[in-house]
Scaffold this motif. Sequence first.
Motif, PDB file in Angstrom:
ATOM      1  N   HIS A 111     122.857 -16.967  58.935  1.00 52.53           N
ATOM      2  CA  HIS A 111     123.749 -17.568  59.935  1.00 52.53           C
ATOM      3  C   HIS A 111     124.792 -18.407  59.218  1.00 52.53           C
ATOM      4  CE1 HIS A 111     120.824 -20.730  59.270  1.00 52.53           C
ATOM      5  NE2 HIS A 111     121.494 -21.599  59.989  1.00 52.53           N
ATOM      6  N   ASP A 115     124.908 -25.295  55.291  1.00 51.83           N
ATOM      7  CA  ASP A 115     123.885 -25.327  54.229  1.00 51.83           C
ATOM      8  C   ASP A 115     123.452 -23.913  53.832  1.00 51.83           C
ATOM      9  OD1 ASP A 115     122.799 -25.434  56.903  1.00 51.83           O
ATOM     10  OD2 ASP A 115     120.805 -25.793  56.056  1.00 51.83           O
ATOM     11  N   ASP A 218     116.603 -20.192  59.622  1.00 53.98           N
ATOM     12  CA  ASP A 218     116.164 -21.468  60.184  1.00 53.98           C
ATOM     13  C   ASP A 218     115.268 -21.328  61.415  1.00 53.98           C
ATOM     14  OD1 ASP A 218     117.779 -22.353  58.200  1.00 53.98           O
ATOM     15  OD2 ASP A 218     118.965 -23.707  59.436  1.00 53.98           O
ATOM     16  N   HIS A 221     112.509 -25.691  60.460  1.00 56.19           N
ATOM     17  CA  HIS A 221     113.181 -26.711  59.643  1.00 56.19           C
ATOM     18  C   HIS A 221     112.156 -27.639  59.000  1.00 56.19           C
ATOM     19  CE1 HIS A 221     116.546 -25.349  62.139  1.00 56.19           C
ATOM     20  NE2 HIS A 221     117.250 -25.619  61.063  1.00 56.19           N
ATOM     21  N   HIS A 265     114.333 -23.109  54.629  1.00 52.91           N
ATOM     22  CA  HIS A 265     113.883 -24.506  54.575  1.00 52.91           C
ATOM     23  C   HIS A 265     112.381 -24.652  54.373  1.00 52.91           C
ATOM     24  CE1 HIS A 265     117.935 -25.665  55.186  1.00 52.91           C
ATOM     25  NE2 HIS A 265     118.011 -25.120  56.385  1.00 52.91           N
TER      26      HIS A 265
HETATM   27 ZN   LIG Z   1     119.729 -24.582  57.602  1.00 47.74          ZN
END
Ligand SMILES: [Zn+2]
Length: 287
Positions: A111, A115, A218, A221, A265
Amino acid sequence: MSSERMFQAPEISRYRVGEFAVTVLSDGSLDASLDLLDGIDQDEALSLLSAADTSPSSHMNINAFVIEAGARTILIDGGAGNLNGWGGRLMPALIAAGYDPLQIDTILLTHGHSDHVGGLAGPFATKSFRNVEKFFLHQAELNFWRNEERRDAAPVAHQRLFDVARNVLDAYQQQITPFEDRDVLLPGITAVHLPGHTPGHSGYLLESEDDSLLIWGDVLHFPHIQVARPDVTFAFDHNPGLAAKTRRMILTELSRNNRYVTGVHFNAPVRAKIESDKDAFRLTYDL
Ligand SMILES: [Zn+2]
């Protein structure tokens, strides 16, 4: 003071998934606090972390992934590129893992959040990976970040997210190859639409010789908290309700298939298995 670590070598894990060689590397981390979670109080979040033997941290790890797939060298996501002082360690990590950035010929994007794309291009839409021939992302993700009205209506801080994503989309304009939901992108690699966090948020399922690995952006998280409480959402979820529904769906599927998964993450550049635990799930890293 002599015990203080002055330099940390890049963390790298490698796995074979049938004919694929998968390298998971860390781009570094970004600042994150439990306050970014919705639907859980601090005490419960802390007790879930301690039940998983994990200490609370003010940082969230950022992973990226390299897949050697026949003649192709694929990069999944590009870290934060030191925007806001976050991440920015992708290049040294790639080199430490034995890759020249010029070898990367394919990008799969989960996406468009900063980050995940910050390290893919420099200022003025300059490609970080000059030899990329194909840049895959979900059609809905492309539409979202390209939507002029949406950008202009966003708060100023969020407009910056659009500008960072667009800088990357501009850099790879000629290579962009949008896909829909569950398309097979390359032999043994299928896109899996996991909407909610963003409209086109996707994972990539690698399947080869009875082995498999799902790589997502994600869905989690705070992994140990959100497997135990899949309904707990994150401040940057575009559609929190859909993100929670998607999370429960894909965690259920992974636990049934006993499939390995890794994500941007996860607390370290590792993979994990998911087990179902009554109405919730448990995550065990393969350390
Ligand atoms: Zn992220």
